[in-house]
Design an enzyme around this catalytic site. Structure first.
Site, PDB file in Angstrom:
ATOM      1  CG  ASP A  47      -0.351   0.034   2.523  1.00  0.00           C
ATOM      2  OD1 ASP A  47       0.882  -0.161   2.603  1.00  0.00           O
ATOM      3  OD2 ASP A  47      -1.061   0.261   3.531  1.00  0.00           O
ATOM      4  CE  LYS A 116       3.195  -5.918   4.008  1.00  0.00           C
ATOM      5  NZ  LYS A 116       2.656  -4.854   4.860  1.00  0.00           N
ATOM      6  CD  GLU A 118       0.634  -1.493   8.052  1.00  0.00           C
ATOM      7  OE1 GLU A 118       0.333  -0.704   8.983  1.00  0.00           O
ATOM      8  OE2 GLU A 118       1.084  -1.103   6.958  1.00  0.00           O
ATOM      9  CD  GLU A 185       8.103  -0.803   7.677  1.00  0.00           C
ATOM     10  OE1 GLU A 185       7.072  -1.454   7.391  1.00  0.00           O
ATOM     11  OE2 GLU A 185       8.354   0.329   7.224  1.00  0.00           O
TER      12      GLU A 185
HETATM   13  O1  KIV Z   1       3.332  -1.065   1.643  1.00  0.00           O
HETATM   14  C1  KIV Z   1       4.485  -1.484   1.737  1.00  0.00           C
HETATM   15  O2  KIV Z   1       5.307  -1.390   0.837  1.00  0.00           O
HETATM   16  C2  KIV Z   1       4.841  -2.103   3.002  1.00  0.00           C
HETATM   17  C3  KIV Z   1       6.276  -2.016   3.380  1.00  0.00           C
HETATM   18  C4  KIV Z   1       6.539  -0.674   3.972  1.00  0.00           C
HETATM   19  C5  KIV Z   1       6.641  -3.076   4.309  1.00  0.00           C
HETATM   20  O3  KIV Z   1       4.016  -2.570   3.710  1.00  0.00           O
END
Ligand code: KIV
Length: 290
Positions: A47, A116, A118, A185
């Site tokens: 994102d 993925k 968070e 991260e």
């Molecule tokens: O959106 C993204 O590229 C990410 C990275 C910052 C890990 O989630």
């Protein structure tokens, strides 16, 4: 030779063998195609496209529809690479039902291999439900950009013993909930190593040191395109911004000075057709009243 696409079990086996997984973000067809040609193991349609493609000041405004369109382009470009879609803000936080439905869209429409999201313990119900729905879900802890407001900005995490313990507990909870892998991260390497050694699932790093099972970089950072800021953990492998600006400047100069286009950039009329055209125009002009 066509690249061999790795699946979750091959990727997990790499952890056992101590082989590092290579991972980069891509948002568009060309970057994804070049990543696949270069032999990248995985691509994240992050994102971060909010900042790297759309020019937002963060990831908060990014929508599901935007993510899906970019996943589709990346999948077309990289059919033999493990592609992970990144769930945008508010696509999974409100309810477990939302999370499952939106995760499903990534697979059905974006044709990704995994998604993925968070967060730690708080998102475990969502992780469990997505995994129970038959989908591969990766956790993401440490600096989680969607909650950078709560974290006080884009800051390194897990730098105190208490904060590190919290991260270790989050990591365990995510594995327990069914996450097949974890991204850490902007966390000190020693904390990431503890997590990596503690979990049986692969643990990847972006800014969390070399002991992780693989490394992720944002393509716009690695290629030197993103200009707003450069995190400490970024290595710029190229300075494409400079090359692109130089090329555009040269083009502007050459158009203004009529240096471009030259004869080799133009098309020729078919033999004899120019004479025919001139004769026709001349005859037309002769017919015009004086
Ligand atoms: O959106 C993204 O590229 C990410 C990275 C910052 C890990 O989630």
């Amino acid at each position: 030779m066509t690249k061999k696409k790795l699946g979750r079990f091959e990727l997990a086996a790499m952890k056992q063998k101590g082989e590092k997984v290579t991972w980069i973000t891509a948002y568009d067809f060309w970057t994804a195609q070049f990543a696949e040609i270069a032999g990248m193991d995985m691509i994240l349609v992050g994102d971060s496209l909010g900042m790297c493609v759309y020019g937002y000041d963060g990831t908060i405004p990014v929508t599901m529809d935007q993510c899906i369109v970019h996943c589709e382009a990346v999948r077309r470009a990289a059919p033999n690479t493990f592609v992970i879609g990144d769930m945008p803000f508010l696509s999974y936080q409100v309810s477990v039902e939302d999370a499952v439905r939106n995760a499903g869209r990534f697979f059905k429409e974006g044709r990704v291999d995994a998604i993925k999201l968070e967060g730690g313990k708080k998102v475990c119900p969502q992780v469990r439900a997505i995994a129970d729905g038959g989908m591969l879900v990766m956790g993401h802890i440490g600096l989680t950009p969607q909650s950078s407001g709560q974290l006080g900005g884009f800051k390194a995490q897990g730098r105190t013993a208490d904060a590190a313990i919290e991260l270790i507990n989050d990591a365990r909870a995510l594995q327990e909930a069914g996450a097949y892998a974890l991204l850490v991260e902007a966390v000190p390497p020693e904390v990431c190593k503890i997590i990596r050694d503690d979990l049986s699932i692969p643990v990847y790093s972006i800014g969390a040191g070399p002991q992780a099972d693989g490394q992720l970089l944002i393509s716009s950072d690695a290629l030197g395109i993103f200009q707003a800021f450069t995190p400490k953990f970024v290595k710029k492998y190229e300075n494409l911004a400079e090359s692109i600006i130089d090329a555009f400047r040269k083009y502007v100069e050459e158009v203004r000075s009529v240096e471009f286009p030259k004869e080799e950039h133009t098309y020729k009329m078919i033999e004899g057709e120019q004479t025919k055209l001139l004769n026709f125009l001349q005859a037309k002009k002769a017919e015009e009243p004086k």
